[in-house]
Design an enzyme around this catalytic site. Structure first.
Site, PDB file in Angstrom:
ATOM      1  N   ASN A  42       0.828  -1.204   0.000  1.00  0.00           N
ATOM      2  CA  ASN A  42       0.000   0.000   0.000  1.00  0.00           C
ATOM      3  C   ASN A  42       0.866   1.259   0.000  1.00  0.00           C
ATOM      4  O   ASN A  42       0.618   2.210  -0.755  1.00  0.00           O
ATOM      5  CB  ASN A  42      -0.901   0.026   1.237  1.00  0.00           C
ATOM      6  CG  ASN A  42      -1.944  -1.074   1.243  1.00  0.00           C
ATOM      7  OD1 ASN A  42      -2.245  -1.677   0.218  1.00  0.00           O
ATOM      8  ND2 ASN A  42      -2.495  -1.343   2.419  1.00  0.00           N
ATOM      9  N   ASN A 180      -0.110   5.771  14.962  1.00  0.00           N
ATOM     10  CA  ASN A 180      -1.401   6.369  15.319  1.00  0.00           C
ATOM     11  C   ASN A 180      -1.455   6.651  16.823  1.00  0.00           C
ATOM     12  O   ASN A 180      -0.519   6.352  17.575  1.00  0.00           O
ATOM     13  CB  ASN A 180      -2.567   5.509  14.840  1.00  0.00           C
ATOM     14  CG  ASN A 180      -2.650   4.150  15.519  1.00  0.00           C
ATOM     15  OD1 ASN A 180      -2.279   3.981  16.677  1.00  0.00           O
ATOM     16  ND2 ASN A 180      -3.148   3.155  14.778  1.00  0.00           N
ATOM     17  N   LEU A 207      -4.309  10.960  14.019  1.00  0.00           N
ATOM     18  CA  LEU A 207      -5.367  11.060  15.021  1.00  0.00           C
ATOM     19  C   LEU A 207      -6.737  10.727  14.452  1.00  0.00           C
ATOM     20  O   LEU A 207      -7.761  11.164  14.980  1.00  0.00           O
ATOM     21  CB  LEU A 207      -5.380  12.482  15.593  1.00  0.00           C
ATOM     22  CG  LEU A 207      -4.046  12.996  16.147  1.00  0.00           C
ATOM     23  CD1 LEU A 207      -4.144  14.477  16.494  1.00  0.00           C
ATOM     24  CD2 LEU A 207      -3.614  12.181  17.363  1.00  0.00           C
ATOM     25  N   ASP A 238      -1.784   3.995   5.457  1.00  0.00           N
ATOM     26  CA  ASP A 238      -0.706   3.653   4.527  1.00  0.00           C
ATOM     27  C   ASP A 238      -0.621   4.686   3.407  1.00  0.00           C
ATOM     28  O   ASP A 238       0.474   5.061   2.973  1.00  0.00           O
ATOM     29  CB  ASP A 238      -0.935   2.267   3.928  1.00  0.00           C
ATOM     30  CG  ASP A 238      -1.025   1.181   4.980  1.00  0.00           C
ATOM     31  OD1 ASP A 238      -0.468   1.362   6.084  1.00  0.00           O
ATOM     32  OD2 ASP A 238      -1.668   0.146   4.701  1.00  0.00           O
TER      33      ASP A 238
END
Length: 289
Positions: A42, A180, A207, A238
């Site tokens: 990806n 993340n 976020l 990604d």
């Protein structure tokens, strides 16, 4: 300049379900489709579609030649994707519900068998200032990052799927870290250091619907997410990562790179699929939010 990506290549099997199954639940799917995926693939496709010269370092089984060819058709240099005779291509079973949320089961397959000679051959072509990108769906991340740092490459790491041991091992070699909000909290718990105290020059914490945060030295800047209605969040992170690094590789300042990546990720979540539907730079530039 170029981006070398030591990354996974998966066959993604998408099951549309009314809701994500709970423990012990048997659930009838509403549909099935197959596509190219894996966090590595990806990111490579995203970087290539964002305009960067992207070289993928990875492996597939004989059952995955279509995946390698699809990456090549997307603009990725696949000369350093090994074909293994006795190992299946990695694959993912992805349940996607009506709200666009997902739950994923992974089989590593060839992603955990990338030959050392394949990694070495790819990095032997790299030049100082090129980028090495790694994730946690392959092995030998820290070893490869150390070699890349010694060669003068800009070393980038997407800490997903999160593994505290793997992340701690690679931190000393990093110039760029993206993770993340949940992964950032897990890393803080594992290292007793907040994201801005890790000694990495550029850290981005994504976020979700709230956008992204960039930490660099004394700089902390928040970037809002684009206002869209998501249908499938698979591959959005990604896409963001590939676009950020591609934009930086093309000479854009980090602020502009993050803004562009935010637009690409927002467009991505309005589509069903993974690598197959990652937007190209023209689509991102023309998108209206």
């Amino acid at each position: 300049m170029a981006i070398y990506n030591l990354g996974s290549i998966n066959a993604d099997y998408f099951y549309r379900v009314p809701h994500l199954p709970g423990p012990g639940e048997t659930l009838a799917a509403n549909g099935l489709s197959r596509g190219l995926g894996g966090k590595g693939a990806n990111m490579s496709v995203a970087a290539a579609r964002a305009g960067a010269h992207t070289i993928h370092i990875g492996a597939v089984g004989m059952d995955g030649l279509w995946a390698r060819d699809q990456m090549m058709e997307s603009g990725v240099d696949t000369r350093h994707v090994a074909t293994l005779d006795d190992t299946p291509t990695g694959h993912a079973i992805i349940n996607v519900d009506d709200a666009g949320e997902n739950a994923i089961v992974l089989l590593p397959g060839a992603n955990h068998e990338i030959p050392s000679k394949t990694r070495a051959a790819a990095l032997s072509e790299a030049s100082p200032g090129d980028t090495l990108l790694v994730q946690n769906e392959t092995l030998n991340q820290a070893k490869t990052a150390k070699t890349a740092r010694e060669l003068g490459l800009y070393v980038a790491y997407a800490a997903a799927p999160f593994d505290a041991t793997a992340t701690a091992a690679i931190l000393p070699f990093l110039d760029f870290l993206i993770l993340n909000e949940i992964e950032a909290a897990q890393l803080t718990a594992a290292t007793s250091k907040t994201a801005d105290a890790l000694g990495v020059a550029d850290v981005i914490v994504t976020l979700g619907a709230k956008g992204a945060r960039w930490l660099s030295g004394d700089t902390i800047r928040d970037f809002p997410a684009m206002p869209v209605t998501p249908v499938d969040t698979t591959g959005a992170g990604d896409t963001f990562t590939g676009y950020v690094l591609a934009a930086r590789d093309r000479g854009l300042p980090m602020e502009q790179a993050i803004a562009l990546a935010s637009r690409a990720a927002a467009l991505m979540v309005t589509r069903h699929g993974t690598a197959d539907v990652i937007p190209d730079l023209k689509e991102v530039d023309e998108a209206r939010f």
